[in-house]
Design an enzyme around this catalytic site. Sequence first.
Site, mmCIF file in Angstrom:
data_model
loop_
_atom_site.group_PDB
_atom_site.id
_atom_site.type_symbol
_atom_site.label_atom_id
_atom_site.label_comp_id
_atom_site.label_asym_id
_atom_site.label_seq_id
_atom_site.Cartn_x
_atom_site.Cartn_y
_atom_site.Cartn_z
ATOM 1 N N THR A 77 58.484 18.343 4.758
ATOM 2 C CA THR A 77 59.328 19.402 4.199
ATOM 3 C C THR A 77 58.986 19.684 2.745
ATOM 4 O OG1 THR A 77 61.008 18.253 5.411
ATOM 5 C CG2 THR A 77 61.745 20.091 4.088
ATOM 6 N N ASP A 103 67.970 21.565 10.761
ATOM 7 C CA ASP A 103 69.013 21.409 9.738
ATOM 8 C C ASP A 103 68.716 22.201 8.470
ATOM 9 O OD1 ASP A 103 66.772 19.653 9.418
ATOM 10 O OD2 ASP A 103 67.868 18.644 7.822
ATOM 11 N N THR A 140 65.160 16.077 4.158
ATOM 12 C CA THR A 140 64.044 16.047 5.087
ATOM 13 C C THR A 140 64.289 14.952 6.099
ATOM 14 O OG1 THR A 140 61.654 15.824 5.311
ATOM 15 C CG2 THR A 140 62.699 14.491 3.599
HETATM 16 N N1 ASP Z 1 64.382 18.439 8.904
HETATM 17 C C1 ASP Z 1 63.338 19.201 9.541
HETATM 18 C C2 ASP Z 1 63.788 19.600 10.937
HETATM 19 O O1 ASP Z 1 64.421 18.816 11.607
HETATM 20 C C3 ASP Z 1 62.056 18.467 9.612
HETATM 21 C C4 ASP Z 1 61.508 18.178 8.259
HETATM 22 O O2 ASP Z 1 62.007 17.297 7.588
HETATM 23 O O3 ASP Z 1 60.550 18.846 7.837
HETATM 24 O O4 ASP Z 1 63.470 20.681 11.358
#
Ligand code: ASP
Length: 204
Positions: A65, A96, A116
């Site tokens: 992220t 999220d 993230t």
């Molecule tokens: N939190 C993000 C998702 O679940 C993934 C990420 O941390 O990039 O889409």
Amino acid sequence: MVGKGAEQFAMEQGLEMVDSSYFRDEKRYEQLMRILEVEKQRQGHSSILEMELEDPYFKDRKYGTVGAVAVDKNGNVAAATSTGGMANKRYGRVGDVPVIGAGTYADNATCAVSATGHGEYFIRNVVAHEIASLIRYGKKSLDEAAKEVVMDQLVKMNGSGGVIAVDVKGNISMPFNSTGMYRGYIKEKGQAKAFIYNDEEEGL
Ligand code: ASP
């Protein structure tokens, strides 16, 4: 707005449009192939979450992220988060990141948070807002609140990931329960520092 509606809106606003091949990344492609292979082998036997817990390949992953939180001299806070989501995500999945209160939140009464990690857990725990609430109603410091949510609430559910957060006074907290988390800060006089693993975050 998500999916086609979001795309249409972006086009109407004159954003540059590119073919999806523009986003192709060899490492991510290999990761997807590996996940599909493991999924096929284990069909019906275990969930992606169980795979994450058992498979060293998953254990070592760091999320990709890009998030930012900021506070200005008047105590106005802001948060922004961008991500490609999770590898092998379901069609139409909304994670999220764009859900205010889950992966992204900012409120001048408390703090700004950008997260993230495994998004489904961040939505269920309303992570970013939970941190702000622990400060607002629980009278916790930013660091206490962020650690309680990331290192306790999420860990109990096996929800892996972390947050970067800054409060209205400029305190910084960046806890994570995954192997690593690319992160850094720039302070008011320009002092900048970056970290990946569990280094000593001196002088925060
Ligand atoms: N939190 C993000 C998702 O679940 C993934 C990420 O941390 O990039 O889409």
